[in-house]
Motif scaffolding. Sequence first.
Motif, short mmCIF file in Angstrom:
data_model
loop_
_atom_site.label_atom_id
_atom_site.label_comp_id
_atom_site.label_asym_id
_atom_site.label_seq_id
_atom_site.Cartn_x
_atom_site.Cartn_y
_atom_site.Cartn_z
N UNK A 56 15.53 -0.43 6.41
CA UNK A 56 14.73 -1.44 7.11
C UNK A 56 13.69 -2.09 6.21
N UNK A 57 13.14 -1.30 5.30
CA UNK A 57 12.15 -1.87 4.38
C UNK A 57 12.82 -2.89 3.47
N UNK A 114 1.34 -0.48 3.00
CA UNK A 114 2.03 0.64 3.64
C UNK A 114 3.52 0.60 3.38
N UNK A 115 4.09 -0.58 3.53
CA UNK A 115 5.53 -0.68 3.28
C UNK A 115 5.84 -0.37 1.82
N UNK A 116 5.05 -0.92 0.94
CA UNK A 116 5.30 -0.68 -0.49
C UNK A 116 5.17 0.79 -0.81
N UNK A 117 4.15 1.42 -0.26
CA UNK A 117 3.97 2.84 -0.53
C UNK A 117 5.06 3.70 0.08
N UNK A 118 5.65 3.20 1.16
CA UNK A 118 6.77 3.94 1.74
C UNK A 118 8.03 3.74 0.91
N UNK A 124 -4.43 -5.51 -6.06
CA UNK A 124 -3.73 -4.24 -6.19
C UNK A 124 -2.51 -4.21 -5.27
N UNK A 125 -2.58 -4.89 -4.14
CA UNK A 125 -1.39 -4.99 -3.30
C UNK A 125 -0.31 -5.79 -4.01
N UNK A 126 -0.72 -6.83 -4.69
CA UNK A 126 0.27 -7.62 -5.43
C UNK A 126 0.88 -6.77 -6.54
N UNK A 127 0.06 -5.96 -7.17
CA UNK A 127 0.58 -5.08 -8.21
C UNK A 127 1.62 -4.11 -7.63
N UNK A 128 1.33 -3.62 -6.45
CA UNK A 128 2.26 -2.73 -5.77
C UNK A 128 3.59 -3.43 -5.51
N UNK A 129 3.50 -4.69 -5.11
CA UNK A 129 4.72 -5.46 -4.87
C UNK A 129 5.49 -5.65 -6.17
#
Lengths: 156, 156
Positions: A143-144, B136-140, A13-18
Amino acid sequence: MKRSASPDNPEISDAQLMFDVLNEIGIISQLSRALLESRLQDGLTQQHFGVLNHMVRLGDGCTPLEMARAFQVPKTSMSHTLAGLEKRGLVTMQPNPHDGRGKLIYLTDAGRELRSSAISAIAPDVIAMIPQFGRDDANAALPLLRKLRVLLDEAR
Amino acid sequence: MKRSASPDNPEISDAQLMFDVLNEIGIISQLSRALLESRLQDGLTQQHFGVLNHMVRLGDGCTPLEMARAFQVPKTSMSHTLAGLEKRGLVTMQPNPHDGRGKLIYLTDAGRELRSSAISAIAPDVIAMIPQFGRDDANAALPLLRKLRVLLDEAR
DNA sequence: CTTGTATGGTTCGATATCGTACTATATTAT
DNA sequence: ATAATATAGTACGATATCGAACCATACAAG
């Protein structure tokens, strides 16, 4: 409604977020390129403008390879972009006195002027967005984005 | 810090900030496209992958025009992308039974399989970035990016 | 000095992008 | 029903992108 194929594995799911982040970025890039190019004349592209803008801001006399790295494009693409700028008389290319293989790129007056008028042409669009996406949002995003760019750069 | 005739005017510096954001986004888009395409075979492009992925996730049977809008590209570009997918047997185009002018696009089994293997091919790169740029970064970043995309979309 | 290798840059060919112009069908107004 | 207009999609041409191969110069090793 999660996809059922895999259990809710956090890595997936983190990869999906990316993927989602990169997808949004791709669309924003597409939109901003289209907007910019609609404000440019003579078939100038975002890449052409970007090169002029970079040299005005950071100084000219740089090499084609430095430019390619600055924009993260293949040197062959930058070569083509620079040829287009030179053909339009917006930059000149000189042999590099310190390296017989290399060239140095310099802005012409026409190049500086074109960059200025391009900035003027696009500024109203940008300023119109500021009430919705202003300093705070930009300062939160930058920054992100920089971190992500560095990561992608390292992953090459 | 004076606010004089010179361009240190808040509107200008906010506009500069926006330029910086869009510049980072352009470079990230460039890098992520290059990374993705280096993991694809047969000359598949990010656009090809994007269309397959979109249909797997949101369902197929959509029209070319819907696809063009989803990716914010001109319909003529999407037409070309779809022709490439059809030529490779990854999608099929059927006449739209409800509109004699239109077509509907459907994934083939080969299209679904290719999308899966592309995901597998790129996942390690994405997962490797997660320790540095995670949930966290992705959600931000996501809400900011979505807001920016909507603004640019409206500015067209 | 010669040779091997690395580097800066271009050429070339295949494909992508996208604006203009076009065809065909749909919709709306009369 | 017909005409005017709008919409879905394609054809075509100009230019952009980029990998592979190439040339020229630089640099390193012997």
